[in-house]
Design a protein around this motif. Structure first.
Motif, PDB file in Angstrom:
ATOM      1  N   THR A   8      32.082  33.767  47.221  1.00 56.63           N
ATOM      2  CA  THR A   8      30.625  33.913  47.282  1.00 56.63           C
ATOM      3  C   THR A   8      30.197  34.520  48.621  1.00 56.63           C
ATOM      4  OG1 THR A   8      30.317  32.028  45.830  1.00 56.63           O
ATOM      5  CG2 THR A   8      28.450  32.655  47.183  1.00 56.63           C
ATOM      6  N   ARG A 132      14.654  26.043  54.704  1.00 54.33           N
ATOM      7  CA  ARG A 132      15.834  25.760  53.898  1.00 54.33           C
ATOM      8  C   ARG A 132      17.088  26.362  54.486  1.00 54.33           C
ATOM      9  NH1 ARG A 132      14.940  25.001  47.528  1.00 54.33           N
ATOM     10  NH2 ARG A 132      17.069  24.262  47.293  1.00 54.33           N
ATOM     11  N   GLU A 154      10.393  24.916  45.151  1.00 62.39           N
ATOM     12  CA  GLU A 154      11.419  25.570  44.339  1.00 62.39           C
ATOM     13  C   GLU A 154      10.981  26.985  43.935  1.00 62.39           C
ATOM     14  OE1 GLU A 154      13.464  23.264  41.260  1.00 62.39           O
ATOM     15  OE2 GLU A 154      13.218  24.975  39.915  1.00 62.39           O
ATOM     16  N   VAL A 158      12.755  30.541  44.953  1.00 57.91           N
ATOM     17  CA  VAL A 158      13.216  31.521  43.960  1.00 57.91           C
ATOM     18  C   VAL A 158      12.594  32.881  44.268  1.00 57.91           C
ATOM     19  CG1 VAL A 158      13.141  32.170  41.533  1.00 57.91           C
ATOM     20  CG2 VAL A 158      13.616  29.810  42.162  1.00 57.91           C
ATOM     21  N   LEU A 161      14.241  34.367  47.334  1.00 51.36           N
ATOM     22  CA  LEU A 161      15.589  34.860  47.044  1.00 51.36           C
ATOM     23  C   LEU A 161      15.536  36.179  46.293  1.00 51.36           C
ATOM     24  CD1 LEU A 161      18.648  34.734  46.750  1.00 51.36           C
ATOM     25  CD2 LEU A 161      18.366  33.116  44.869  1.00 51.36           C
ATOM     26  N   ARG A 162      14.636  36.259  45.305  1.00 53.64           N
ATOM     27  CA  ARG A 162      14.567  37.489  44.517  1.00 53.64           C
ATOM     28  C   ARG A 162      14.084  38.657  45.362  1.00 53.64           C
ATOM     29  NH1 ARG A 162      11.813  37.175  38.974  1.00 53.64           N
ATOM     30  NH2 ARG A 162      13.033  39.066  38.777  1.00 53.64           N
TER      31      ARG A 162
ATOM     32  N   ALA B  15      18.403  33.459  39.670  1.00 47.96           N
ATOM     33  CA  ALA B  15      17.870  33.069  40.981  1.00 47.96           C
ATOM     34  C   ALA B  15      17.420  31.615  40.944  1.00 47.96           C
ATOM     35  CB  ALA B  15      16.712  33.989  41.371  1.00 47.96           C
ATOM     36  N   ARG B  16      16.802  31.220  39.838  1.00 49.89           N
ATOM     37  CA  ARG B  16      16.326  29.842  39.739  1.00 49.89           C
ATOM     38  C   ARG B  16      17.498  28.864  39.676  1.00 49.89           C
ATOM     39  NH1 ARG B  16      11.610  27.452  39.282  1.00 49.89           N
ATOM     40  NH2 ARG B  16      10.610  29.488  39.142  1.00 49.89           N
ATOM     41  N   VAL B  18      20.359  29.239  40.985  1.00 53.76           N
ATOM     42  CA  VAL B  18      20.975  29.154  42.310  1.00 53.76           C
ATOM     43  C   VAL B  18      20.184  28.224  43.224  1.00 53.76           C
ATOM     44  CG1 VAL B  18      21.407  30.458  44.433  1.00 53.76           C
ATOM     45  CG2 VAL B  18      22.173  31.359  42.227  1.00 53.76           C
ATOM     46  N   VAL B  19      18.873  28.378  43.198  1.00 50.74           N
ATOM     47  CA  VAL B  19      18.040  27.512  44.039  1.00 50.74           C
ATOM     48  C   VAL B  19      18.176  26.051  43.597  1.00 50.74           C
ATOM     49  CG1 VAL B  19      15.653  26.920  44.608  1.00 50.74           C
ATOM     50  CG2 VAL B  19      16.419  29.293  44.739  1.00 50.74           C
ATOM     51  N   ARG B  20      18.203  25.850  42.295  1.00 50.07           N
ATOM     52  CA  ARG B  20      18.363  24.474  41.796  1.00 50.07           C
ATOM     53  C   ARG B  20      19.734  23.904  42.164  1.00 50.07           C
ATOM     54  NH1 ARG B  20      17.277  23.462  35.801  1.00 50.07           N
ATOM     55  NH2 ARG B  20      17.799  21.365  36.528  1.00 50.07           N
ATOM     56  N   ASP B  22      21.386  24.478  44.683  1.00 47.71           N
ATOM     57  CA  ASP B  22      21.372  24.137  46.098  1.00 47.71           C
ATOM     58  C   ASP B  22      20.933  22.686  46.289  1.00 47.71           C
ATOM     59  OD1 ASP B  22      21.887  24.969  48.636  1.00 47.71           O
ATOM     60  OD2 ASP B  22      19.802  25.459  49.064  1.00 47.71           O
ATOM     61  N   ARG B  23      20.096  22.215  45.355  1.00 48.13           N
ATOM     62  CA  ARG B  23      19.593  20.855  45.478  1.00 48.13           C
ATOM     63  C   ARG B  23      20.377  19.870  44.614  1.00 48.13           C
ATOM     64  NH1 ARG B  23      14.011  18.996  42.923  1.00 48.13           N
ATOM     65  NH2 ARG B  23      15.213  19.862  41.230  1.00 48.13           N
ATOM     66  N   GLN B  52      23.826  34.009  43.966  1.00 50.94           N
ATOM     67  CA  GLN B  52      24.443  33.000  44.830  1.00 50.94           C
ATOM     68  C   GLN B  52      24.922  33.649  46.134  1.00 50.94           C
ATOM     69  OE1 GLN B  52      28.029  31.362  43.269  1.00 50.94           O
ATOM     70  NE2 GLN B  52      27.483  29.283  43.823  1.00 50.94           N
TER      71      GLN B  52
END
Lengths: 192, 316
Positions: A8, A132, A154, A158, A161-162, B15-16, B18-20, B22-23, B52
């Protein structure tokens, strides 16, 4: 798990920054192969399945070659006559020939770029991504400090990130392609 | 026929996830959901890996976060808040020299000495991975795996920060080692003073002085104060390719040899495992150790291609 985490990180550092160039090249060379986005996703799928990355000396070339074989397979599957045109091969070689491109990612520049990308996000979104990723705070704590719901945190994450993915992989494509080199003609530089 | 999910939709969903992750990444229910989502379409795995990678890549911005002495959380936070503005300024700055991140790895049993451009020296122990990036204002070292010892050249304007998971160790001019372990990192200081903290900043940075050691937990930081340890030289004997035992149990000693060799020592007898031993050995000579131990404690050795088994001699 350790191995996957390494892949990754490797993807982020050595592959992602070349995606813009790859997209530009795919559009040019494989207009018939269908959606460039599909090719990109399939290519990442293959790279993510790697268990060893140490043997890959030139990630950029590897990335291009992998995408090329995905594209060719899709052409075959679509029963389009496979035309590996001279121009396609040539353009791949030209792109892979540029030695400075391979290094683009490894410098201090990339680090600054990441910071710059975060800084360019809309205000609340930036604040949340900073908390974060830089401060390493958990989502719940961020929500508490900002007085918003976790859901908002959240969603903003998102969104951030996008936006950053888009910035890394798309928006500066022309800028990079046109970036002047020491000698602007890559070919004449080879033998001198 | 079902509508084919568009690449853009997949990217958005990835993307969602990945963020989830993370938690909730450790939650088995979440894991199952994620696996199911991924399994439905190969493109999803690709999009997920890509997102990711991007998310993880942002962690790079954190290396420079807290390098503040004194341990005031408030000060740290205000610095972080100023980071956005700083980043913008830095990006606009004039041409910077190209600074490469250099990566050094060692395989099992390999020990490497690496001189750095700033005059510092790193000794990298077996099966380890270290990344070094020397920047104008910061010497950043990442210990991805394993153990390394650093002799840091003095440079007050360029702190030397080792990142070992969430644990951070900062020095100006000093010598110390960091070893990543499960759940945290061991820090041994042989010269000068370092500061140890964790990225999450649960506790203020802890000063650790020459001759002391400390264990920093990944989640909680340094919970127990640094302890004086007269034994650091012995524990760092690996820098010279040696294992020095001074009253360690055979089980501990075997574990130490097994860090370096494919051929593992197994102490197959509980009565032997607790015996304490003194001796000086080459790191790559597990057999020599096993023989010495067997001779001392009336043990016997069984040699296998992948292992050396040590047990009490029959009848003893």
């Amino acid at each position: 798990m350790e191995g996957r985490a390494r892949v990754t990180i490797w993807l982020g550092r050595h592959i992602l920054p070349h995606e813009a160039d790859l997209r530009a090249w795919l559009k040019q060379s494989f207009a018939n192969a269908g959606d460039v986005d599909d090719i990109i996703q399939e290519t990442y799928c293959r790279l993510a399945a790697l268990t060893q990355i140490d043997h890959i000396e030139h990630p950029r070339s590897y990335f291009f070659q992998a995408a090329r074989s995905v594209a060719l397979e899709q052409l075959r599957r679509a029963r389009v006559v496979r035309i590996e045109t001279v121009s396609e091969m040539e353009s791949l070689n030209l792109i892979l020939d540029d030695p400075s491109a391979e290094r683009v990612v490894s410098g201090r520049r990339e680090l600054e770029r990441v910071r710059g990308l975060i800084a360019a996000l809309p205000d609340r979104c930036r604040r949340i991504v900073e908390m974060r990723k830089i401060e390493g705070l958990p989502q719940r704590e961020i929500a508490r400090r900002l007085g918003v719901t976790e859901n908002i945190v959240e969603n903003e994450s998102v969104r951030g990130l996008r936006a950053i993915l888009a910035a890394i992989t798309e928006q500066d494509a022309p800028a990079r392609a046109k970036r002047p080199r020491v000698s602007s003609d890559g070919r004449s530089r080879k033998r001198r | 026929m079902v509508d084919r999910e568009s690449a853009a939709d997949i990217d958005a969903a990835a993307a969602r996830w990945v963020v989830r992750a993370d938690r909730d990444g450790d939650d088995p229910g979440f894991q199952a959901e994620l696996e199911a989502w991924l399994a439905a379409d190969r493109r999803r795995s690709g999009a997920y890996a890509r997102a990711q990678a991007g998310w993880k890549h942002l962690d790079r911005s954190s290396v420079l976060a807290p390098t503040v002495s004194g341990g005031s959380r408030l000060r740290r936070r205000s610095i972080i808040a100023g980071l956005g503005a700083m980043a913008a300024g830095v990006t606009a700055a004039v041409v910077v020299p190209r600074l490469l991140v250099r990566r050094y790895g060692t395989t099992l049993g390999e020990i490497r000495r690496v001189p750095m451009a700033d005059g510092s020296v790193a000794a990298i122990n077996t099966d380890s991975e270290v990344e070094v990036s020397l920047r104008p204002r910061l010497r950043a070292v990442r210990l991805a795996r394993g153990e390394a010892w650093f002799e840091v050249a003095k440079d007050p304007v360029r702190p030397f920060v080792v990142e070992s998971g969430p644990v951070r160790v900062r020095a100006v001019g000093t010598a110390f080692s960091v070893r990543r372990r499960e759940g945290g990192s061991d820090v041994l200081v042989t010269e000068g003073v370092v500061e140890v903290w964790t990225r999450d900043g649960g506790a203020p940075p802890r000063r650790v002085s020459a001759g002391e050691r400390v264990f920093a937990e990944n989640d909680a930081g340094v919970l127990t104060p640094p302890k004086a340890d007269a034994d650091l030289g012995r524990q760092l004997a690996w820098r010279d390719g040696q294992i020095v035992l001074d009253g360690q149990t055979l089980a501990e000693a075997a574990a130490e040899f097994n860090r370096y060799n494919d051929r593992k020592i197994e102490v197959a007898d509980a009565r032997l495992a607790d015996k304490r031993f003194v001796g000086w050995f080459r790191i790559n000579d597990p057999e020599g150790f096993a023989q010495a131990a067997a001779a001392t404690f009336h043990g016997q050795i069984t040699q296998r291609e992948d292992a050396i088994i040590l047990r009490a001699a029959s009848g003893s």
